[in-house]
Design an enzyme around this catalytic site. Structure first.
Site, PDB file in Angstrom:
ATOM      1  N   VAL A  18      28.164  37.884  42.147  1.00 20.74           N
ATOM      2  CA  VAL A  18      28.120  36.431  41.985  1.00 20.74           C
ATOM      3  C   VAL A  18      26.834  36.014  41.278  1.00 20.74           C
ATOM      4  O   VAL A  18      26.858  35.222  40.328  1.00 20.74           O
ATOM      5  CB  VAL A  18      28.263  35.734  43.363  1.00 20.74           C
ATOM      6  N   LYS A  42      16.658  47.870  40.298  1.00 19.37           N
ATOM      7  CA  LYS A  42      17.751  47.091  39.710  1.00 19.37           C
ATOM      8  C   LYS A  42      17.221  46.179  38.591  1.00 19.37           C
ATOM      9  O   LYS A  42      17.788  46.107  37.506  1.00 19.37           O
ATOM     10  CB  LYS A  42      18.358  46.246  40.824  1.00 19.37           C
ATOM     11  N   GLU A 161      31.680  30.150  45.474  1.00 17.79           N
ATOM     12  CA  GLU A 161      32.143  30.721  44.215  1.00 17.79           C
ATOM     13  C   GLU A 161      33.520  31.344  44.421  1.00 17.79           C
ATOM     14  O   GLU A 161      33.791  31.914  45.462  1.00 17.79           O
ATOM     15  CB  GLU A 161      31.124  31.786  43.776  1.00 17.79           C
ATOM     16  N   GLU A 165      36.258  39.826  41.082  1.00 20.66           N
ATOM     17  CA  GLU A 165      35.724  40.998  40.402  1.00 20.66           C
ATOM     18  C   GLU A 165      36.763  41.436  39.362  1.00 20.66           C
ATOM     19  O   GLU A 165      37.956  41.335  39.595  1.00 20.66           O
ATOM     20  CB  GLU A 165      35.490  42.136  41.402  1.00 20.66           C
ATOM     21  N   ASN A 221      40.035  32.224  50.726  1.00 17.55           N
ATOM     22  CA  ASN A 221      40.243  33.668  50.794  1.00 17.55           C
ATOM     23  C   ASN A 221      41.264  34.037  51.872  1.00 17.55           C
ATOM     24  O   ASN A 221      42.042  34.970  51.701  1.00 17.55           O
ATOM     25  CB  ASN A 221      38.914  34.395  51.028  1.00 17.55           C
ATOM     26  N   ALA A 266      53.474  42.689  45.595  1.00 24.62           N
ATOM     27  CA  ALA A 266      53.473  43.586  46.761  1.00 24.62           C
ATOM     28  C   ALA A 266      52.674  44.834  46.402  1.00 24.62           C
ATOM     29  O   ALA A 266      52.634  45.256  45.245  1.00 24.62           O
ATOM     30  CB  ALA A 266      54.904  43.957  47.116  1.00 24.62           C
ATOM     31  N   CYS A 274      35.728  40.946  49.854  1.00 23.86           N
ATOM     32  CA  CYS A 274      35.806  39.523  50.233  1.00 23.86           C
ATOM     33  C   CYS A 274      36.946  39.181  51.171  1.00 23.86           C
ATOM     34  O   CYS A 274      36.712  38.635  52.254  1.00 23.86           O
ATOM     35  CB  CYS A 274      35.892  38.680  48.976  1.00 23.86           C
ATOM     36  N   LYS A 277      36.551  40.787  54.603  1.00 22.05           N
ATOM     37  CA  LYS A 277      35.348  40.267  55.284  1.00 22.05           C
ATOM     38  C   LYS A 277      35.562  38.820  55.738  1.00 22.05           C
ATOM     39  O   LYS A 277      35.247  38.453  56.876  1.00 22.05           O
ATOM     40  CB  LYS A 277      34.173  40.348  54.298  1.00 22.05           C
TER      41      LYS A 277
HETATM   42  C1  UGA Z   1      38.607  37.354  45.957  1.00 21.56           C
HETATM   43  C2  UGA Z   1      39.123  35.977  45.565  1.00 21.56           C
HETATM   44  O1  UGA Z   1      40.317  36.125  44.787  1.00 21.56           O
HETATM   45  C3  UGA Z   1      38.082  35.211  44.733  1.00 21.56           C
HETATM   46  O2  UGA Z   1      38.545  33.906  44.467  1.00 21.56           O
HETATM   47  C4  UGA Z   1      36.774  35.135  45.555  1.00 21.56           C
HETATM   48  O3  UGA Z   1      35.745  34.497  44.807  1.00 21.56           O
HETATM   49  C5  UGA Z   1      36.328  36.542  45.910  1.00 21.56           C
HETATM   50  O4  UGA Z   1      37.367  37.204  46.665  1.00 21.56           O
HETATM   51  C6  UGA Z   1      35.072  36.409  46.749  1.00 21.56           C
HETATM   52  O5  UGA Z   1      35.141  35.829  47.833  1.00 21.56           O
HETATM   53  O6  UGA Z   1      33.987  36.766  46.259  1.00 21.56           O
HETATM   54  P1  UGA Z   1      38.335  39.722  44.723  1.00 21.56           P
HETATM   55  O7  UGA Z   1      37.984  40.267  46.068  1.00 21.56           O
HETATM   56  O8  UGA Z   1      37.478  40.063  43.559  1.00 21.56           O
HETATM   57  O9  UGA Z   1      38.398  38.110  44.771  1.00 21.56           O
HETATM   58  O10 UGA Z   1      39.788  40.257  44.373  1.00 21.56           O
HETATM   59  P2  UGA Z   1      41.256  39.654  44.313  1.00 21.56           P
HETATM   60  O11 UGA Z   1      41.700  39.627  42.910  1.00 21.56           O
HETATM   61  O12 UGA Z   1      41.372  38.412  45.080  1.00 21.56           O
HETATM   62  O13 UGA Z   1      42.078  40.807  45.066  1.00 21.56           O
HETATM   63  C7  UGA Z   1      41.858  41.071  46.451  1.00 21.56           C
HETATM   64  C8  UGA Z   1      42.793  42.155  46.932  1.00 21.56           C
HETATM   65  O14 UGA Z   1      44.141  41.680  47.021  1.00 21.56           O
HETATM   66  C9  UGA Z   1      42.849  43.389  46.033  1.00 21.56           C
HETATM   67  O15 UGA Z   1      42.885  44.534  46.837  1.00 21.56           O
HETATM   68  C10 UGA Z   1      44.138  43.219  45.268  1.00 21.56           C
HETATM   69  O16 UGA Z   1      44.672  44.443  44.820  1.00 21.56           O
HETATM   70  C11 UGA Z   1      45.012  42.560  46.332  1.00 21.56           C
HETATM   71  N1  UGA Z   1      46.127  41.777  45.760  1.00 21.56           N
HETATM   72  C12 UGA Z   1      45.892  40.674  45.045  1.00 21.56           C
HETATM   73  C13 UGA Z   1      47.433  42.185  46.004  1.00 21.56           C
HETATM   74  O17 UGA Z   1      47.686  43.207  46.679  1.00 21.56           O
HETATM   75  N2  UGA Z   1      48.466  41.428  45.506  1.00 21.56           N
HETATM   76  C14 UGA Z   1      48.240  40.321  44.774  1.00 21.56           C
HETATM   77  O18 UGA Z   1      49.240  39.684  44.350  1.00 21.56           O
HETATM   78  C15 UGA Z   1      46.930  39.938  44.530  1.00 21.56           C
END
Ligand code: UGA
Length: 446
Positions: A18, A42, A161, A165, A221, A266, A274, A277
């Site tokens: 972030v 870093k 935010e 990722e 989330n 699926a 995120c 957590k």
């Molecule tokens: C998530 C949120 O989408 C962001 O909006 C938020 O800012 C972020 O957490 C955070 O709190 O920092 P992120 O963890 O990067 O983002 O990833 P996502 O794209 O949300 O995916 C999360 C998990 O769900 C992954 O394991 C992904 O493979 C899974 N997923 C997602 C599915 O299994 N099916 C879906 O249709 C979408």
């Protein structure tokens, strides 16, 4: 492109996903940005143009804005705090398995701000924190400043935010909404002007209280987690019923605008740093306040079971895994990242090696992170490419949806495999084509 009429500098404290993305994007918007981190190594690497994690599009804007002097890196709190009008807090707030959030990094930053503040500042918290933390930070800051015998004013803002990722630069630059939580009408007006100029292209702004902004982050989330767990449960039912394709079900329900098409793929269960957590933290917050968060609680269990169910599926189809060689493609928690936190691949590797399987694993970018995680493990072979990974394996498991896995030569792969068996846990391949060329194919709910 310098933005007219804006003279305030920005400091971003914490250079994780972030922080670094926000800092680089604000610099790209035309602001002068100082990125601060206590990790000297870093910062040294960032100055040399090395990004600590894989994130598409980030290196280009970091290097460009660093060269243009719009982005600075420092380990010096005093420098970062004194030279900016707006200070963003973007440090980690990890939670344990019970959902307790560790706020120690946020509190260290707040102490440093209190000790170094020298004039009016706007303190913006972007770290995900339990509801009420923003107001605690505010009190703490007032107290530190008072102890110094000073009376500098500041405004406290919560600005959660929502970037993901793997697409964080694009998400930051084009947010669906910007949530701005401030605690009085005056602050709110001021912050509104500043934030509208901060974001180059923005969707909707929501101006609200600090606590509400903090809650919006957890609720977002958690709702996303509900969607994923829901479609995974539907997938399991589709499989049991037979003849039903969960991807078509998702498409069919998603066309209803009230439901929406996104986040209904699926798969092996959600992972990352995120969703797991924040769902745990929300249940924990509810428990502390005597509020039963039964939906989120169930979602967490359902998601954990989904991961383990896939291990059982592999075992069942193979008739036990002891002594068998299995290939795993994709190790990060999703595509376009090298992050393996709560990745399903790690659960699969851990469980299958415990049961005596020999695993040949490959990932386009996360292989080194996995090596560091498992160090040397006698049942793990780190393959050089996909074809190396499948050679002599009795099954191929696709755990992460890297685009390049779609383009593999599945005829050649078939010839490398001992048994022509594919577990496509991301539903990314074409079941009918693969079955026609002689594979046994298992997807999720299709
Ligand atoms: C998530 C949120 O989408 C962001 O909006 C938020 O800012 C972020 O957490 C955070 O709190 O920092 P992120 O963890 O990067 O983002 O990833 P996502 O794209 O949300 O995916 C999360 C998990 O769900 C992954 O394991 C992904 O493979 C899974 N997923 C997602 C599915 O299994 N099916 C879906 O249709 C979408």
């Amino acid at each position: 492109m310098a933005r007219k009429g804006i003279s305030m500098n920005i400091s971003v404290i914490g250079t994780g996903y972030v922080g670094l993305v926000s800092g680089a994007c604000f610099a790209e918007f035309g602001f002068k940005v100082i990125c601060m981190d206590i990790n000297e190594e870093k910062i040294k690497r960032l100055k040399a143009g090395v990004i600590p994690f894989y994130e598409p599009g980030l290196i280009e804007i970091v290097q460009k804005n660093y060269k243009l002097n719009k982005l600075e890196f420092t380990t010096d709190y005093e420098y970062a705090i004194k030279n900016a009008m707006i200070i963003f807090i973007t440090v980690d707030t990890p939670s344990d398995q019970d959902g307790n959030s560790d706020l120690s990094q946020v509190l260290s930053v707040v102490r440093a701000i209190g000790e170094n503040i020298n004039e009016y500042k706007i303190i913006v918290n972007k770290s995900t924190v339990p509801i009420g933390t923003g107001n605690k930070i505010k009190k703490m800051l007032h107290e530190i400043i008072r102890m110094r015998g000073m009376d500098f004013g500041f405004d406290m803002v919560s600005n959660p935010e929502f970037l993901r990722e793997g697409s964080s630069v694009r998400d930051f630059m084009n947010p669906d909404r910007v949530i701005v939580g401030a605690d009085n009408i005056e602050a709110n007006k001021k912050i509104k002007d500043i934030f509208q100029s901060l974001y180059k292209s923005y969707g909707s702004f929501v101006f609200t209280s600090i606590e509400t902004a903090e809650m919006i982050k957890y609720a977002s989330n958690s709702f996303l987690a509900v969607k994923v767990a829901f479609i995974n449960e539907m997938a399991n039912l589709c499989e049991a019923v037979g003849g039903v394709n969960v991807s078509d079900v998702a498409f069919g329900i998603g066309l209803d605008k009230r439901i929406g098409k996104s986040f209904l793929n699926a798969g092996p269960g959600y992972g990352g740093s995120c969703l797991p957590k924040d769902t745990r933290a929300l249940v924990h917050i509810g428990k502390e306040l005597g509020v039963n968060m039964s939906i989120i609680d169930t979602v967490i269990n359902s998601n954990n079971n989904q991961k383990l169910k896939l291990v059982e599926k592999i075992e069942k189809v193979l008739g036990g895994v002891n002594g068998k060689t299995i290939s795993i493609l994709g190790l990060s928690f999703k595509a376009e990242t090298d992050d393996i936190r709560e990745s399903v691949a790690i659960t699969i590797i851990t469980e299958l090696t415990k049961k005596g399987a020999y695993l040949k694993v490959f990932d386009p970018v996360a292989i080194n992170t996995v090596k560091q995680h498992f160090l040397t493990h006698r049942n793990l072979y780190y393959a050089n490419n996909e074809y190396d990974a499948v050679t002599d394996a009795e099954a191929l498991v696709i755990a992460t949806e890297w685009e390049q896995f779609k383009a593999l030569d599945y005829i050649a792969i078939k010839n490398h495999l001992k048994r022509k068996l594919i577990f496509d846990f991301r539903n990314m391949l074409n079941k009918y084509i693969l079955t026609n060329i002689g594979y046994e194919y298992y997807g999720i709910g299709i």
